[in-house]
Design a protein around this motif. Structure first.
Motif, PDB file in Angstrom:
ATOM      1  N   ALA A 109       1.195  -9.795   0.236  1.00  0.00           N
ATOM      2  CA  ALA A 109       2.210  -8.999  -0.463  1.00  0.00           C
ATOM      3  C   ALA A 109       2.164  -7.521  -0.122  1.00  0.00           C
ATOM      4  O   ALA A 109       3.130  -6.803  -0.365  1.00  0.00           O
ATOM      5  N   GLY A 110       1.037  -7.066   0.410  1.00  0.00           N
ATOM      6  CA  GLY A 110       0.833  -5.628   0.489  1.00  0.00           C
ATOM      7  C   GLY A 110       0.415  -5.105  -0.869  1.00  0.00           C
ATOM      8  O   GLY A 110       0.080  -5.864  -1.791  1.00  0.00           O
ATOM      9  N   ARG A 111       0.466  -3.786  -1.034  1.00  0.00           N
ATOM     10  CA  ARG A 111       0.003  -3.198  -2.302  1.00  0.00           C
ATOM     11  C   ARG A 111       0.634  -1.826  -2.492  1.00  0.00           C
ATOM     12  O   ARG A 111       0.884  -1.112  -1.525  1.00  0.00           O
ATOM     13  N   ILE A 112       0.901  -1.491  -3.744  1.00  0.00           N
ATOM     14  CA  ILE A 112       1.363  -0.146  -4.089  1.00  0.00           C
ATOM     15  C   ILE A 112       0.251   0.551  -4.858  1.00  0.00           C
ATOM     16  O   ILE A 112      -0.162   0.094  -5.935  1.00  0.00           O
ATOM     17  N   PRO A 133       1.702  -2.118   3.652  1.00  0.00           N
ATOM     18  CA  PRO A 133       2.239  -3.434   3.989  1.00  0.00           C
ATOM     19  C   PRO A 133       1.122  -4.473   4.120  1.00  0.00           C
ATOM     20  O   PRO A 133      -0.058  -4.113   4.275  1.00  0.00           O
ATOM     21  N   PRO A 134       1.452  -5.761   4.061  1.00  0.00           N
ATOM     22  CA  PRO A 134       0.412  -6.802   4.169  1.00  0.00           C
ATOM     23  C   PRO A 134      -0.452  -6.663   5.406  1.00  0.00           C
ATOM     24  O   PRO A 134      -1.666  -6.907   5.358  1.00  0.00           O
ATOM     25  N   GLU A 135       0.168  -6.249   6.517  1.00  0.00           N
ATOM     26  CA  GLU A 135      -0.581  -6.135   7.765  1.00  0.00           C
ATOM     27  C   GLU A 135      -1.732  -5.144   7.655  1.00  0.00           C
ATOM     28  O   GLU A 135      -2.734  -5.262   8.380  1.00  0.00           O
ATOM     29  N   GLU A 140      -6.515  -8.677  11.982  1.00  0.00           N
ATOM     30  CA  GLU A 140      -6.041  -8.368  13.333  1.00  0.00           C
ATOM     31  C   GLU A 140      -5.444  -6.964  13.440  1.00  0.00           C
ATOM     32  O   GLU A 140      -5.213  -6.459  14.543  1.00  0.00           O
ATOM     33  N   TYR A 141      -5.178  -6.333  12.293  1.00  0.00           N
ATOM     34  CA  TYR A 141      -4.632  -4.974  12.287  1.00  0.00           C
ATOM     35  C   TYR A 141      -5.680  -3.941  11.844  1.00  0.00           C
ATOM     36  O   TYR A 141      -5.331  -2.800  11.537  1.00  0.00           O
ATOM     37  N   ALA A 142      -6.933  -4.333  11.822  1.00  0.00           N
ATOM     38  CA  ALA A 142      -7.973  -3.493  11.220  1.00  0.00           C
ATOM     39  C   ALA A 142      -8.122  -2.135  11.910  1.00  0.00           C
ATOM     40  O   ALA A 142      -8.532  -1.158  11.274  1.00  0.00           O
ATOM     41  N   PRO A 183       5.857  -3.012  10.435  1.00  0.00           N
ATOM     42  CA  PRO A 183       5.116  -2.650   9.215  1.00  0.00           C
ATOM     43  C   PRO A 183       4.961  -1.132   9.120  1.00  0.00           C
ATOM     44  O   PRO A 183       4.525  -0.481  10.072  1.00  0.00           O
ATOM     45  N   THR A 184       5.344  -0.594   7.980  1.00  0.00           N
ATOM     46  CA  THR A 184       5.366   0.858   7.793  1.00  0.00           C
ATOM     47  C   THR A 184       4.820   1.206   6.410  1.00  0.00           C
ATOM     48  O   THR A 184       5.138   0.536   5.428  1.00  0.00           O
ATOM     49  N   ILE A 185       4.017   2.239   6.336  1.00  0.00           N
ATOM     50  CA  ILE A 185       3.520   2.753   5.055  1.00  0.00           C
ATOM     51  C   ILE A 185       4.596   3.641   4.443  1.00  0.00           C
ATOM     52  O   ILE A 185       5.179   4.493   5.137  1.00  0.00           O
ATOM     53  N   LEU A 186       4.876   3.444   3.163  1.00  0.00           N
ATOM     54  CA  LEU A 186       5.867   4.252   2.450  1.00  0.00           C
ATOM     55  C   LEU A 186       5.157   5.138   1.432  1.00  0.00           C
ATOM     56  O   LEU A 186       4.380   4.644   0.607  1.00  0.00           O
TER      57      LEU A 186
END
Length: 366
Positions: A109-112, A133-135, A140-142, A183-186
């Motif tokens: 889900a990702g997280r806020i 975002p979930p990624e 694999e995105y570490a 995937p983008t951080i908001l």
């Protein structure tokens, strides 16, 4: 109970109904012509009117989240929030429940995260809500650094609008799932980072240095705590109304900070009213430089990507939006979303946000 609590709204509605019924019930008894009955009628009418006004006001606030707390409504000074341990620039205050697809697992889900950003250069501290975002949580995105977008409300407005009413994280999540965005951080915020004043993202002479906060401190703070890129190509900014004005101005004035800006129903110049005061300290040149239409016409264009939105009917910024599009010159690049009809409202922006986020994602680099 909080200002936006459903219990507060329900109690207000029940109280208004009860007073209305009580007024009808007691009116025959108060029909005599003496000072006591006259005062009784006036008192009942006044109490009923005020209770209805309060219920309608709470209903409107719950729908649009103009104020997030009793303190904001009453104009009270909010408690200051200390920064993180050992002088950290970001302090995480908690996790927000936002109904993100995938449940409570961040890998799905990702997280806020609710955070406080410490503006070392601007001396401004402000809350933000950071969508990861979930990624961000997947093995694999570490080692990956993500692009990021500052997401701004209008004025007045609170940052919770951005995920409770406008669904920015939910829309971003769905676009990534459909392979229409990366995937983008908001970084979701209100542009009103100074209590009780609309600073229009301006460095006010001898006043709040809001432009410095957004163009320097926010990015540095985020990079010190999260895996985000640090170049202009990694960063964009999107906003509605006042936030849209900021989203155009900051890339235009600071192309080495933001490469991309998206403005939903933006203004193109800062107003002067009781909430702004004199933002430019009488400096006419500074005022002109913050007038985006004047800036386009009289100063060299910045090599940035901009998207503007408006509506042919119902949106007062339509003529200025057309002028802004026509005046854009190379190396600046312009795109637009023009609806046939739509007002200056959440309903209109919700229609524009999916396409706007997809467009922005295509211009940011990981």
């Amino acid at each position: 109970m909080g200002l936006t609590s459903k219990k507060v709204l329900l109690l207000a509605v029940l109280f208004a109904v009860a007073l209305f019924v009580l007024t009808i019930w007691l009116w025959p008894r108060l029909s005599r012509h003496n000072w006591r009955t006259v005062l009784g009628r006036v008192g009942l009418l006044l109490a009923t009117q005020l209770s209805i006004f309060a219920a309608v006001g709470l209903l409107a606030n719950n729908a649009h989240l103009f104020f997030g707390s009793w303190g904001e409504l009453l104009g009270m000074k909010q408690d200051s929030v200390s920064t993180g341990p050992n002088g950290a620039k970001v302090k995480v205050l908690g996790i927000e429940r936002a109904g993100l697809p995938g449940g409570s697992r961040p890998q799905a889900a990702g997280r806020i995260e609710k955070v406080v950003l410490k503006g070392e250069k601007s001396k401004i501290n402000s809350q933000a809500f950071v969508y990861l975002p979930p990624e961000y949580f997947q093995p694999e995105y570490a080692k990956k650094r993500f692009p990021a977008s500052v997401v701004l409300t209008g004025y007045p407005g609170i940052a919770q609008n951005l995920y409770k009413k406008l669904d920015f994280p939910q829309t971003q999540h769905e676009l990534v799932r459909k392979d229409k965005a990366q995937p983008t951080i908001l970084v979701m915020m209100s542009p009103a980072v100074v209590q009780g004043r609309d600073t229009e993202c301006v460095d006010v002479p001898n006043g709040p240095q809001t432009e410095t906060f957004f163009t320097q401190d926010v990015r540095r703070d985020m990079a010190s705590h999260y895996r985000v890129g640090t170049d202009a190509k990694n960063w964009g900014v999107i906003g509605d109304s006042t936030g849209g004005y900021c989203a155009l101005k900051m890339p235009m004035r600071h192309p080495k900070t933001f490469s991309t800006g998206v403005a939903l129903s933006a203004d193109y110049r800062a107003p002067r009213d009781s909430k702004t005061g004199d933002l430019f300290g009488g400096d006419k040149q500074l005022e002109r430089e913050n007038d985006l239409l004047w800036r386009q016409k009289n100063l060299p264009a910045a090599p940035v990507n901009l998207l503007v939105t408006s509506s042919k009917q119902g949106e007062p910024n339509y003529p200025d939006t057309l002028k802004f599009i026509q005046q854009t010159k190379s190396p600046g690049r312009i795109a637009s979303i023009i609806l046939d009809s739509g007002g200056h409202s959440f309903n209109t922006w919700r229609r524009e946000i999916p396409a706007a986020l997809e467009w922005m994602s295509g211009h940011l680099k990981a």
